[in-house]
Design an enzyme around this catalytic site. Structure first.
Site, short mmCIF file in Angstrom:
data_model
loop_
_atom_site.label_atom_id
_atom_site.label_comp_id
_atom_site.label_asym_id
_atom_site.label_seq_id
_atom_site.Cartn_x
_atom_site.Cartn_y
_atom_site.Cartn_z
N HIS A 246 0.81 -1.22 0.00
CA HIS A 246 0.00 0.00 0.00
C HIS A 246 0.84 1.26 0.00
O HIS A 246 0.42 2.28 -0.52
CB HIS A 246 -0.98 -0.02 1.17
CG HIS A 246 -2.03 -1.06 0.98
ND1 HIS A 246 -1.95 -2.30 1.56
CD2 HIS A 246 -3.13 -1.08 0.20
CE1 HIS A 246 -2.98 -3.02 1.17
NE2 HIS A 246 -3.70 -2.31 0.35
N CYS B 45 -9.20 -3.03 -10.88
CA CYS B 45 -8.73 -1.82 -10.21
C CYS B 45 -7.40 -2.03 -9.50
O CYS B 45 -6.91 -1.14 -8.84
CB CYS B 45 -9.77 -1.32 -9.21
SG CYS B 45 -10.03 -2.48 -7.85
C1 PEP Z 1 -6.20 -4.84 -4.72
O1 PEP Z 1 -6.02 -5.62 -3.79
O2 PEP Z 1 -5.86 -5.07 -5.90
C2 PEP Z 1 -6.85 -3.55 -4.47
C3 PEP Z 1 -7.16 -2.75 -5.46
O3 PEP Z 1 -7.07 -3.19 -3.16
P1 PEP Z 1 -5.91 -2.61 -2.20
O4 PEP Z 1 -4.70 -2.38 -3.05
O5 PEP Z 1 -6.44 -1.37 -1.60
O6 PEP Z 1 -5.73 -3.69 -1.22
MG MG Z 2 -6.96 -5.26 -1.88
#
Ligand code: PEP
Ligand code: MG
Length: 621
Positions: free
Chosen positions: A231, A551
């Protein structure tokens, strides 16, 4: 009108830095560090080590009956500190021999100080005999040892000997600060003193720390820990700051005032660059700015393939500061609004009114373009103090946070959190076009339970006389675990849309922590297992004529666009800076060629072969 991006601030400082750098290189030689490239762009600037906050010690004294428990807290902090240092030490292996031999002894000295040392003995004694809390005892003992060391500084000592004493005293102070940080779980760093145009260098940066950075003041970011799609990496990409994570050894090799060049595409950091490196970096900065300008011309052009298929291109939003970038990128709406930002770096949980206002501002800024708001995805590496302080969640343990009470699991366990958030989203949805997204779903029961709460909240709001849409916004789910992907056909009966989160999907499928440097080379979204799960979930959605988008960070990789289109995906959401690049690919391909191409790719079982095919798309296909 296409807006020409202003040159990055580092442009203006380049000449000054070059001169300073040249002067510096007479003294310190150029050294190259390798890490994981996470955010493209080249930065040149003075390095700035994060100032770990002075931990605030609120508890000075303890009761006599608490000395045992206090000793145990100290032991736990020692174990944690040793673990952190051992990790740093292990990663030095990637450095050239000479760098290792310079940095390793320092880390070894820190580790030794956490053994049966004078410091640890003294701290234990102070806890027992003077009833100081563990953190107060650490500070008191480290100061006493530091003072005793400096008391040996007699006027007859050479400058070298004096420097040696000062170094030993500083080392004691440094290890004490680490212990106290771990004891007090100091919530977040302050970047207030960060000079403009600096390159921030840290041992590690949590997503909550990254959320505090001001991209307009910062040239680049380098850390020793972190992975490509953790993240923190996602945040740094969102902020558009050139960044390299996992650059082992840098924090200990650099000195205040050192100049560095960060190449966020190559994943390199050059400390004390010589004239040749500086000149090349200067050129790269200009080339990058020019490339951005060229891409910005695509902003108003539609995302349509050569054979006329319209593709929905949206942006992900992590932090409100990204809003202008999203508007400039040409994205049509927000495909993933991560709401974690609202809960970070504060001591209380935001109430319904605060959340409503936050969402409303974002929805209004999109002027009717769709906004998909994901409810809180706490857990994994996304530690959020407000929730811990409120006692809503336990402190994240080292054990297995990614497999614990994360995302929808927590929200169903603490429905009051979900209710407040649903209410705020429903109220804000009057300002535009909104969809609601549930994170970390693994079974149909979770969707059913969440929908019940969603409908109950809507009813309550109506009774309260709040304006909410007559037809409730669609309620969709993230497909980000193999469990969800493989039961996509069943989930498609419960959810209104799918959003495929390839970051977690990759991590959970390959059993690789997405934020962990040591296994970063195994984190591979192009692994056939991941691609097959994406295909499976997409096909399940398409059979139900249900909207499906991607996404995760994979959506932002232009080399993957033809494959994703060929698999049937028609909606992609990504960090704003990737939108023009992906749009350029979309406008250059035909769906029929993408479908043929996807068939070939999906026949492969070797990731290397897949990579070769992706790189060769359009070259003689
Ligand atoms: C993912 O896991 O691909 C996602 C878009 O969520 P995050 O990156 O916030 O965990
Ligand atoms: Mg995720």
């Amino acid at each position: 009108m296409n807006r020409i991006e202003p040159p990055p601030p580092q442009h203006q400082r380049l000449a000054r830095i070059a001169t300073a750098g040249l002067a510096d290189t007479n003294v310190r030689s150029e050294r190259l560090f390798h890490g994981i490239p996470v955010s493209a762009g080249v930065a040149i600037g003075p390095v700035f080590g994060t100032i770990e906050p002075e931990a605030i010690i609120t508890r000075q004294k303890i009761q006599a009956s608490d000395t045992g428990a206090e000793g145990a807290r100290l032991e736990a902090a020692i174990v944690q500190s040793r673990k952190q240092l051992a990790k740093l030490r292990a990663r030095l292996a990637v450095l050239p021999e000479e760098s290792q031999s310079e940095i390793a002894p320092l880390i070894d000295a820190y580790i030794r100080m956490l053994g049966p040392s004078r410091l640890v003995r003294g701290v234990k004694q102070r806890i027992k005999e003077t009833l100081l809390s563990a953190e107060a005892a650490v500070m008191a003992e480290s100061r006493a040892i530091g003072d005793a060391i400096m008391a040996q500084a007699e006027p007859c000592l050479s400058a070298e000997d004096l420097a040696g004493l000062q170094r030993r005293s500083d080392e004691i102070g440094e290890i004490a600060r680490r212990l106290v940080r771990n004891l007090t779980r100091t919530p977040f760093r302050s970047f207030a003193g960060l000079p403009e145009g600096a390159i921030l260098v840290a041992e590690a940066l949590r997503p909550a720390d990254a959320a505090l950075l001001d991209p307009s003041r910062l040239a680049g970011v380098v850390t020793e820990a972190g992975g490509a799609d953790g993240h923190t990496a996602v945040m740094l990409r969102a902020l558009g700051v050139p960044a390299v994570l996992g650059a082992a050894g840098l924090t200990h090799a650099m000195q205040p005032g050192d100049i560095a060049v960060v190449d966020g595409l190559a994943g390199t950091v050059t400390l004390n660059p010589g004239p040749v490196t500086l000149a090349a970096a200067g050129k790269a900065v200009t080339a990058f700015a020019r490339e951005r300008q060229q891409y910005s011309r695509l902003r108003r052009l539609p995302a349509v393939t050569r054979d006329g298929e319209a593709i929905e291109l949206q942006a992900n939003l992590e932090l409100p500061v990204e809003l202008p970038l999203i508007v400039q990128s040409g994205a049509v709406g927000i495909g993933l609004l991560r709401t974690e930002f609202m809960f970070m770096n504060r001591e209380t949980i935001p109430d319904e009114a605060t959340q409503t206002e936050n969402y409303r501002v974002i929805v209004e800024a999109m002027h009717g373009d769709p906004v998909t708001i994901r409810v809180l995805d706490w857990g994994g590496e996304k530690e959020i103090e407000a929730l811990t302080l409120a006692g809503v969640v336990p402190e994240i343990s080292d054990a297995n946070p990614a497999l614990g009470l994360r995302g929808i699991r927590l929200l169903l366990r603490r429905p009051e959190l979900l209710e407040t958030q649903f209410a705020a989203i429903l109220r804000a949805s009057m300002a535009g076009s909104v969809r609601v997204l549930l994170p970390m779903v693994t079974n149909v029961g979770e969707v059913r339970a969440a929908r019940k709460i969603y409908e109950r909240v809507a009813k309550r709001l109506r009774r309260r006389g709040e304006g909410i849409p007559e037809k409730l916004p669609p309620l969709g789910i993230m497909i980000e675990t193999p469990g969800a992907a493989l039961s996509a056909d069943a989930l498609a009966l419960e959810a209104d849309f799918f959003s495929i989160g390839t970051n977690d999907l990759t991590a959970y499928t390959l059993a690789v922590d997405r934020g962990e440097t040591d296994v970063a080379d195994l984190y591979d979204p192009m692994h056939p297992a991941v691609l097959r799960l994406i295909q499976f979930a997409t096909e399940a959605a398409l059979r139900m004529r249900m909207p499906v988008s991607i996404c995760g960070e994979l959506a932002a990789a232009p080399r993957l666009t033809p494959l994703l289109l060929g698999l049937g995906v028609r909606s992609l959401s990504m960090n704003a800076s990737a939108v023009p690049k992906v749009k350029q690919v979309i406008r250059s391909v035909e769906i029929s060629a993408c479908i043929r191409f996807a068939q070939r790719v999906m026949e492969q079982s070797d990731p290397e072969q897949i990579r070769a095919l992706l790189d060769g798309f359009g070259l003689g296909d």
